[in-house]
Design an enzyme around this catalytic site. Structure first.
Site, PDB file in Angstrom:
ATOM      1  N   HIS A  52     -10.643  -5.203  -3.093  1.00 61.32           N
ATOM      2  CA  HIS A  52      -9.271  -5.406  -2.643  1.00 61.32           C
ATOM      3  C   HIS A  52      -9.270  -5.679  -1.150  1.00 61.32           C
ATOM      4  O   HIS A  52     -10.042  -5.117  -0.395  1.00 61.32           O
ATOM      5  CB  HIS A  52      -8.362  -4.217  -2.981  1.00 61.32           C
ATOM      6  CG  HIS A  52      -8.821  -2.915  -2.441  1.00 61.32           C
ATOM      7  ND1 HIS A  52      -9.882  -2.208  -2.969  1.00 61.32           N
ATOM      8  CD2 HIS A  52      -8.359  -2.176  -1.407  1.00 61.32           C
ATOM      9  CE1 HIS A  52     -10.055  -1.091  -2.297  1.00 61.32           C
ATOM     10  NE2 HIS A  52      -9.141  -1.051  -1.334  1.00 61.32           N
ATOM     11  N   ASP A 105       0.856  -1.185   0.000  1.00 62.78           N
ATOM     12  CA  ASP A 105       0.000   0.000   0.000  1.00 62.78           C
ATOM     13  C   ASP A 105       0.895   1.239   0.000  1.00 62.78           C
ATOM     14  O   ASP A 105       1.916   1.266   0.697  1.00 62.78           O
ATOM     15  CB  ASP A 105      -0.900  -0.008   1.235  1.00 62.78           C
ATOM     16  CG  ASP A 105      -2.011   1.018   1.164  1.00 62.78           C
ATOM     17  OD1 ASP A 105      -1.718   2.232   1.109  1.00 62.78           O
ATOM     18  OD2 ASP A 105      -3.188   0.618   1.167  1.00 62.78           O
TER      19      ASP A 105
END
Length: 124
Positions: free
Chosen positions: A110, A41
C-alpha cells in the site's frame, strides 16, 4: 482476483485490507478503478493521508514481481490524481514502507499519500 480454496479463506484473504477491497469493512473511499482502491487512513499523519492499494494481493514491495510493475505504477498514478483533486500539487509525499523495520504493519502493499501541510526531510 482473490483466491478461494474449497470455500475456505486463505490467511491473506482474511487481511482487513482485503476485506475493505471486497466491501466487507467500511471505509471512506476516495478513488476506485478496476485495479486500485484508495481510502482515508484511519490514523492520519497529515490533512491528506490516503492509502492507495492494489485489489490484487501483493504482500509487499520486496515480494512484487516484474509482472506487478504496471500495477505498482497504477498506485502512483492514482495518488497523483488524488493529489490534483485535493489541490496539494505544491507538495505531497508518497511512501511505500517495506518490512517491519520501516513501520510496515499491514502486509498487503500500500502506498501512503501524505500532503496538505509542510513535510520535513528527512522523514521519520
Amino acid at each position: 482476483m482473490l483466491c478461494w480454496r474449497r470455500g475456505r479463506e486463505s490467511a491473506h484473504e482474511r487481511l482487513p485490507i482485503l476485506q475493505i477491497v471486497r466491501g466487507e469493512l467500511p471505509t471512506k473511499k476516495v478513488y476506485e478503478d478496476e485495479h486500485v482502491l484508495a481510502f482515508e487512513d484511519i490514523q492520519p499523519k497529515a490533512p491528506t493521508h490516503v492509502l492507495v492499494i492494489p485489489k490484487k494481493h501483493i504482500r509487499g514491495l520486496k515480494e512484487a514481481a516484474a509482472e506487478d510493475a504496471e500495477l505498482i505504477g497504477r498506485l502512483n498514478l492514482a495518488a497523483a490524481q488524488i493529489g490534483r483533486e485535493r489541490g496539494i500539487e505544491d507538495g505531497y509525499r508518497t511512501v511505500l514502507n517495506v518490512g517491519p523495520k520501516s513501520g510496515q504493519s499491514v502486509f498487503h502493499i500500500h502506498l501512503h499519500l501524505l500532503g496538505g501541510r509542510d513535510l520535513a526531510w528527512p522523514p521519520g
